[in-house]
Design an enzyme around this catalytic site. Structure first.
Site, PDB file in Angstrom:
ATOM      1  N   SER A  25     -11.946  -2.985   3.584  1.00  0.00           N
ATOM      2  CA  SER A  25     -12.003  -2.261   4.666  1.00  0.00           C
ATOM      3  C   SER A  25     -13.350  -2.067   5.246  1.00  0.00           C
ATOM      4  O   SER A  25     -13.943  -1.760   4.360  1.00  0.00           O
ATOM      5  CB  SER A  25     -11.142  -0.870   4.292  1.00  0.00           C
ATOM      6  OG  SER A  25      -9.873  -0.881   4.050  1.00  0.00           O
TER       7      SER A  25
ATOM      8  N   LYS B 170      -2.592   6.640   7.033  1.00  0.00           N
ATOM      9  CA  LYS B 170      -3.389   6.919   5.861  1.00  0.00           C
ATOM     10  C   LYS B 170      -3.557   8.258   5.634  1.00  0.00           C
ATOM     11  O   LYS B 170      -3.618   8.868   6.866  1.00  0.00           O
ATOM     12  CB  LYS B 170      -4.774   6.157   6.028  1.00  0.00           C
ATOM     13  CG  LYS B 170      -4.773   4.794   5.515  1.00  0.00           C
ATOM     14  CD  LYS B 170      -5.962   4.320   5.350  1.00  0.00           C
ATOM     15  CE  LYS B 170      -6.371   2.912   4.661  1.00  0.00           C
ATOM     16  NZ  LYS B 170      -7.890   2.718   4.186  1.00  0.00           N
TER      17      LYS B 170
ATOM     18  N   ARG C 142       0.899  -1.212  -0.072  1.00  0.00           N
ATOM     19  CA  ARG C 142       0.214   0.022   0.039  1.00  0.00           C
ATOM     20  C   ARG C 142       0.807   1.202  -0.031  1.00  0.00           C
ATOM     21  O   ARG C 142       1.401   1.565   0.977  1.00  0.00           O
ATOM     22  CB  ARG C 142      -0.987  -0.105   1.309  1.00  0.00           C
ATOM     23  CG  ARG C 142      -1.865   1.345   1.269  1.00  0.00           C
ATOM     24  CD  ARG C 142      -2.758   1.224   2.412  1.00  0.00           C
ATOM     25  NE  ARG C 142      -2.151   1.710   3.788  1.00  0.00           N
ATOM     26  CZ  ARG C 142      -2.800   1.653   4.940  1.00  0.00           C
ATOM     27  NH1 ARG C 142      -3.909   0.843   4.820  1.00  0.00           N
ATOM     28  NH2 ARG C 142      -1.963   1.678   5.938  1.00  0.00           N
TER      29      ARG C 142
END
Ligand code: NI
Lengths: 208, 208
Positions: free
Chosen positions: B107, B136, B38
């Site tokens: 998620s 994030k 990610r």
């Protein structure tokens, strides 16, 4: 690949008060014969929804529908193809995923990139930016008409000139040898989208 | 899907002076048994390269390798699966593209999303953020341990607790019923990555 000459690209910043479907439909009615979805600030889910709607619209008019960058979204909506920049998934990977029948277009900024795309099996290349442009965030320096002339001379696959092309400078682009042009703001940002598309389409008729 | 308990995610901001392959390999050696790529600021081409390298690494250790968001990159490198946020491609579209055998994780931030993912055929769900996190960019408010307890009670597919989990608070997460945890900075940003992973792995052993 069905041939095309007037390629339009979405750009929501150019029609903040209008719906993209209406704008693109008017562009097609004016003569646009290929459509690309390119939005850099949307989530995948928003893009998927737009892609699905645009694919249905383009199917009605039998105009190919191309997705910029996102091969997965192209697959999900069964788009006619993808357009890839030099930083996107490489041509060979996209071809493996999409198979031989989908259109793959590649942005190129010099002859080396153009040749690589041609040898790699691209269906068409973008050639530009011919003129300065404020459409893309990651602005590339304009390559000018000279690169268009080089492509005319050295590349056999279809190419589309792109970048800052307006009604007042399109003649130079056609004179340099382009038979396909890609227009964003000068069509989708026009007050009368259909008429703007029509004006470019008439210019293109003179070189067919 | 092979079961897992210690899921690590890349995050280049946490090891600016180290190579991701080295960091992830140490995490695996310490006990990480699932790896996700990610990175939000890379081009597709950079991600493709990372994905290819990480897939080869994970294969060597027989650890599943998951790609966040980009279904096309997962296809290109034959990753073991994808992890999708609520704004990414929807589960059903990803499943159509990837087929029944690939892992799809979703998620979730509340029980409604969790149930939808379960009914839609997700292989696992992420449950969080349990604690505040700066991993994030698009920060979601922490959902707390209460949501973990709800998932334990109402969801049957595997779930992994995520978000701000550190060695000093992991016991609470396990006590709430989590048997799988997802760690980013507390492992990949640790001074000794292998030891950090090992410490979490030992914690997880107490609840297997
Ligand atoms: Ni995402």
């Amino acid at each position: 690949m069905k041939d095309f000459s007037l390629y339009v690209i979405t750009g929501e910043q150019f029609y903040p008060h209008r719906h993209y479907l209406e704008v693109i439909e008017e562009a097609i009615q004016g003569g646009a014969d290929m459509v690309q979805l390119r939005e850099k600030k949307k989530t995948k889910r928003e893009l998927l929804d737009m892609a699905r709607q645009l694919k249905a619209l383009c199917d009605r008019y039998k105009v190919p529908f191309i997705v910029n960058d996102h091969v997965d979204i192209a697959l999900a909506v069964d788009a006619d193809g993808v357009h890839l920049g030099q930083d996107d998934l490489p041509l060979e990977e996209a071809r493996k995923i999409l198979g031989p029948d989908k259109i793959i277009g590649i942005s190129t900024h010099n002859l080396e990139e153009a040749k690589r795309a041609e040898e790699g099996g691209a269906d068409y290349i973008g050639v530009g930016p011919v003129f300065p442009t404020n459409t893309k965030e990651d602005v590339v320096d304009p390559v000018g008409l000279e690169y268009v002339r080089q492509v005319v001379e050295h590349i056999r696959i279809p190419f589309v000139a792109i970048g800052g092309i307006k009604l007042h400078n399109v003649d130079q682009v056609l004179k340099a040898g382009a038979k396909r042009i890609c227009i964003v703001s000068a069509i989708v940002g026009a007050e009368n989208v259909k008429e703007a598309a029509c004006a470019f389409a008439r210019k293109l008729e003179t070189v067919r």
